[in-house]
Design a protein around this motif. Structure first.
Motif, PDB file in Angstrom:
ATOM      1  N   GLY A 247       0.848  -1.198   0.000  1.00 42.99           N
ATOM      2  CA  GLY A 247       0.000   0.000   0.000  1.00 42.99           C
ATOM      3  C   GLY A 247       0.876   1.237   0.000  1.00 42.99           C
ATOM      4  N   ARG A 248       0.432   2.251   0.731  1.00 45.34           N
ATOM      5  CA  ARG A 248       1.155   3.534   0.688  1.00 45.34           C
ATOM      6  C   ARG A 248       2.591   3.389   1.184  1.00 45.34           C
ATOM      7  NH1 ARG A 248      -4.036   4.149   1.981  1.00 45.34           N
ATOM      8  NH2 ARG A 248      -5.252   5.574   0.659  1.00 45.34           N
ATOM      9  N   ILE A 249       2.777   2.701   2.320  1.00 41.98           N
ATOM     10  CA  ILE A 249       4.140   2.580   2.860  1.00 41.98           C
ATOM     11  C   ILE A 249       4.951   1.563   2.049  1.00 41.98           C
ATOM     12  CG2 ILE A 249       5.526   1.950   4.886  1.00 41.98           C
ATOM     13  CD1 ILE A 249       3.199   2.992   6.631  1.00 41.98           C
ATOM     14  N   GLY A 250       4.381   0.364   1.860  1.00 42.30           N
ATOM     15  CA  GLY A 250       5.118  -0.689   1.153  1.00 42.30           C
ATOM     16  C   GLY A 250       5.590  -0.220  -0.216  1.00 42.30           C
TER      17      GLY A 250
ATOM     18  N   TYR B 155       3.873  -9.134  -1.729  1.00 41.88           N
ATOM     19  CA  TYR B 155       2.774 -10.053  -1.433  1.00 41.88           C
ATOM     20  C   TYR B 155       1.634  -9.207  -0.895  1.00 41.88           C
ATOM     21  CZ  TYR B 155      -0.017 -13.448   1.125  1.00 41.88           C
ATOM     22  OH  TYR B 155      -1.071 -14.196   1.611  1.00 41.88           O
ATOM     23  N   ASP B 156       0.525  -9.182  -1.597  1.00 39.97           N
ATOM     24  CA  ASP B 156      -0.634  -8.366  -1.189  1.00 39.97           C
ATOM     25  C   ASP B 156      -1.846  -8.920  -1.925  1.00 39.97           C
ATOM     26  OD1 ASP B 156      -2.573  -6.234  -0.836  1.00 39.97           O
ATOM     27  OD2 ASP B 156      -0.923  -4.842  -0.492  1.00 39.97           O
ATOM     28  N   TYR B 157      -2.977  -9.062  -1.232  1.00 41.45           N
ATOM     29  CA  TYR B 157      -4.151  -9.572  -1.960  1.00 41.45           C
ATOM     30  C   TYR B 157      -4.676  -8.566  -2.968  1.00 41.45           C
ATOM     31  CZ  TYR B 157      -6.558  -7.385   2.082  1.00 41.45           C
ATOM     32  OH  TYR B 157      -6.975  -6.525   3.053  1.00 41.45           O
TER      33      TYR B 157
ATOM     34  N   LEU C  72      -2.624  -4.480  10.923  1.00 38.82           N
ATOM     35  CA  LEU C  72      -2.927  -5.611  11.808  1.00 38.82           C
ATOM     36  C   LEU C  72      -4.438  -5.824  11.794  1.00 38.82           C
ATOM     37  CD1 LEU C  72      -2.195  -7.661  14.083  1.00 38.82           C
ATOM     38  CD2 LEU C  72      -2.452  -5.767  15.705  1.00 38.82           C
ATOM     39  N   HIS C  73      -4.841  -7.025  11.414  1.00 37.45           N
ATOM     40  CA  HIS C  73      -6.263  -7.393  11.487  1.00 37.45           C
ATOM     41  C   HIS C  73      -6.319  -8.903  11.676  1.00 37.45           C
ATOM     42  CE1 HIS C  73      -5.978  -8.754   7.274  1.00 37.45           C
ATOM     43  NE2 HIS C  73      -5.426  -7.591   6.978  1.00 37.45           N
ATOM     44  N   GLU C  74      -7.516  -9.466  11.697  1.00 41.87           N
ATOM     45  CA  GLU C  74      -7.609 -10.895  12.027  1.00 41.87           C
ATOM     46  C   GLU C  74      -6.833 -11.774  11.027  1.00 41.87           C
ATOM     47  OE1 GLU C  74     -10.089  -8.753  11.571  1.00 41.87           O
ATOM     48  OE2 GLU C  74     -11.824  -9.622  10.537  1.00 41.87           O
TER      49      GLU C  74
ATOM     50  N   ASN D  39       9.982  -4.940  10.520  1.00 42.80           N
ATOM     51  CA  ASN D  39       8.545  -4.792  10.757  1.00 42.80           C
ATOM     52  C   ASN D  39       8.267  -3.464  11.461  1.00 42.80           C
ATOM     53  OD1 ASN D  39       5.840  -4.998  11.443  1.00 42.80           O
ATOM     54  ND2 ASN D  39       6.160  -6.565  13.022  1.00 42.80           N
ATOM     55  N   THR D  40       7.746  -2.514  10.703  1.00 43.45           N
ATOM     56  CA  THR D  40       7.315  -1.243  11.304  1.00 43.45           C
ATOM     57  C   THR D  40       5.797  -1.135  11.222  1.00 43.45           C
ATOM     58  OG1 THR D  40       7.608  -0.174   9.184  1.00 43.45           O
ATOM     59  CG2 THR D  40       9.428   0.051  10.757  1.00 43.45           C
ATOM     60  N   ALA D  41       5.127  -2.280  10.897  1.00 44.15           N
ATOM     61  CA  ALA D  41       3.668  -2.226  10.722  1.00 44.15           C
ATOM     62  C   ALA D  41       2.985  -2.345  12.087  1.00 44.15           C
ATOM     63  CB  ALA D  41       3.214  -3.292   9.744  1.00 44.15           C
TER      64      ALA D  41
ATOM     65  N   TYR E 184       8.408   5.016  17.042  1.00 45.39           N
ATOM     66  CA  TYR E 184       8.525   6.446  16.699  1.00 45.39           C
ATOM     67  C   TYR E 184       8.717   6.730  15.212  1.00 45.39           C
ATOM     68  CZ  TYR E 184      13.617   6.794  15.878  1.00 45.39           C
ATOM     69  OH  TYR E 184      14.879   6.690  15.353  1.00 45.39           O
ATOM     70  N   SER E 185       8.737   5.666  14.374  1.00 43.41           N
ATOM     71  CA  SER E 185       9.063   5.944  12.965  1.00 43.41           C
ATOM     72  C   SER E 185       8.041   6.892  12.336  1.00 43.41           C
ATOM     73  CB  SER E 185       9.173   4.644  12.167  1.00 43.41           C
ATOM     74  OG  SER E 185       7.925   4.023  11.997  1.00 43.41           O
ATOM     75  N   GLY E 186       6.782   6.772  12.746  1.00 41.18           N
ATOM     76  CA  GLY E 186       5.746   7.611  12.138  1.00 41.18           C
ATOM     77  C   GLY E 186       5.431   8.865  12.929  1.00 41.18           C
ATOM     78  N   THR E 187       6.277   9.176  13.906  1.00 43.33           N
ATOM     79  CA  THR E 187       5.976  10.356  14.718  1.00 43.33           C
ATOM     80  C   THR E 187       7.144  11.347  14.741  1.00 43.33           C
ATOM     81  OG1 THR E 187       4.933  11.097  16.796  1.00 43.33           O
ATOM     82  CG2 THR E 187       6.453   9.248  16.984  1.00 43.33           C
TER      83      THR E 187
ATOM     84  N   LYS F  59     -10.519  -1.525   1.959  1.00 44.50           N
ATOM     85  CA  LYS F  59     -10.269  -2.960   1.748  1.00 44.50           C
ATOM     86  C   LYS F  59      -8.951  -3.383   2.400  1.00 44.50           C
ATOM     87  CE  LYS F  59     -12.846  -3.737  -2.526  1.00 44.50           C
ATOM     88  NZ  LYS F  59     -13.583  -2.480  -2.646  1.00 44.50           N
ATOM     89  N   ALA F  60      -8.295  -2.434   3.100  1.00 46.42           N
ATOM     90  CA  ALA F  60      -6.957  -2.733   3.627  1.00 46.42           C
ATOM     91  C   ALA F  60      -6.982  -3.541   4.921  1.00 46.42           C
ATOM     92  CB  ALA F  60      -6.179  -1.438   3.831  1.00 46.42           C
ATOM     93  N   TYR F  61      -8.134  -3.560   5.629  1.00 44.40           N
ATOM     94  CA  TYR F  61      -8.193  -4.272   6.906  1.00 44.40           C
ATOM     95  C   TYR F  61      -8.797  -5.665   6.750  1.00 44.40           C
ATOM     96  CZ  TYR F  61      -6.531  -0.310   9.635  1.00 44.40           C
ATOM     97  OH  TYR F  61      -5.744   0.673  10.163  1.00 44.40           O
TER      98      TYR F  61
END
Ligand code: NAD
Length: 358
Positions: free
Chosen positions: A171-174, A192-194, A229-231, A253-255, A310-313, A353-355
């Protein structure tokens, strides 16, 4: 209306640096504005347990603002008690601290300041990949100790050129991570992304999609995680999947911390199955002092690039997500349409659709 904000404590740093807007001291810079409109504004970092400011005030709050850096976890139980809650605003990106399915059911809207810190994170990912691949941290620690033994650190240092780098989530970050890696002449950039990238976007960075996750990780020298992060992603990187990684791969992993199984990652680093692990997100935040990720090492005593969330702040990001939070609130108060990209949950339905695939 009653507006409740759960933010992190900035302490002395926030008193000295007013650009630390995401703190309880500087309050996203919106207190004077909210009060001029006659709203009540409660701000705290106290978020755990039934007697916390968060849990006591959520029962009659109309609006909840939280930041992913110090999230107030809005569980289904708390949503059931939050009788007046109409909208949750994430000051940043990533709304996994909210039970989104329960929000859909209760018709509570969830909005993020989409895009506000995606460059900040992408830059951190590139830095993390480089510091692992080049074995930077042990080399710097050696210098601080007063030692000088080049072979000790060179024995585990490589070039990024010629390696295969893959992102889970494009997505935006990847996508921005892969874009920024283009000049490094990696052997290949894969994802790898649906949701496949639009053909033009994939072509622009020569990115190849791999549809099977085990097959994907087995091809990567470096894996970077950039999905929500989702189910469908909780514990995605576990002991079983780690066996399919190339031996000695690097993982960034910064997600969200909970996308990786903490013990499985620590064991893979210890055994050398992973050569390095880096990131800023933890399965529990703040991370306890004895969290294995604080001190885990590879067999050569390096490979740990962990930092607090802190990467996004960065100060640049804080300016953007504070302004974005205000604009979401403005739209809400004035009954104006919201920026579509900011809406995670609209009234009674997912708008992204990202979650997860639903
Ligand atoms: P985005 O919505 O633009 O992209 C997410 C991508 O992940 C989408 O393309 C989606 O299809 C994909 N995805 C979802 N589930 C997947 C799965 N099971 N497998 C593979 N791909 C999957 O989001 P973004 O702006 O790129 O942000 C991604 C995440 O990064 C956020 O949700 C947040 O958790 C995290 N983040 C962290 C920080 C930080 O400070 N560390 C800051 C911002 C965002």
């Amino acid at each position: 209306m009653k507006v409740l904000a759960i933010l992190y404590t900035g302490g002395k740093a926030a008193q000295e640096e007013p650009k630390l807007l995401g703190t309880i001291e500087n309050q996203l810079g919106i207190r004077p504005w909210l009060e001029s409109l006659g709203h009540e504004f409660i701000v705290s970092d106290d978020k755990e347990g039934p007697n916390s400011v968060f849990q006591k005030n959520i029962v009659d709050a109309d609006i909840l603002i939280t930041t992913p850096f110090h999230p107030g976890y809005l569980t289904a139980d708390l949503i059931a008690k939050a009788k007046n809650l109409k909208i949750c605003v994430t000051a940043g990106v990533g709304s996994d601290h909210i039970d989104l399915n329960a929000a859909v059911e209760r018709k509570i809207q969830v909005l993020e300041v989409t895009g506000s810190n995606v460059v900040s994170v992408a830059e951190h990912v590139v830095m993390s990949i480089l510091l692992l691949v080049r074995n930077y941290t042990p080399a710097h620690e050696m210098i601080e100790r007063g030692d000088w033994q080049v072979s000790e650190v060179a024995r585990n240092a490589y070039d990024l050129e010629g390696k295969v780098v893959g992102t889970i989530g494009a997505g935006r970050i990847g996508y921005r991570v892969l874009q920024r890696l283009l000049p490094f002449n990696c052997k290949e950039l894969i994802y790898y992304d649906y949701a496949p990238l639009p053909a033009e976007a994939a072509k622009a960075i020569s990115a190849r999609r791999v549809e099977d996750l085990k097959d994907f990780v087995s091809q990567c020298d470096v894996v970077t995680v950039n999905c929500p992060l989702h189910e469908g992603t909780r514990g995605l990187i576990n002991a079983d999947l780690l066996k399919h990684f190339k031996k000695g791969a690097w993982l960034v992993n910064t997600a969200r911390g909970a996308i990786c199984d903490a013990d499985a990652v620590a064991a893979a680093l210890k055994s050398g199955q992973l050569r390095g692990y880096s990131g800023d997100v933890w399965n529990v935040q703040p991370a306890p002092k004895n969290h294995p990720w604080r001190t885990m090492k590879n067999p050569l005593g390096g490979g740990n690039g962990m930092v607090p969330h802190y990467s996004g702040t960065t100060l640049d990001a804080q300016a953007r997500y504070a302004a974005g939070t205000k604009s979401i609130l403005e739209n809400f108060f004035e009954n104006k349409p919201q920026e579509p990209a900011n809406i995670i949950v609209g009234v009674g339905k997912y708008e992204t659709k990202a979650y997860g695939q639903r």
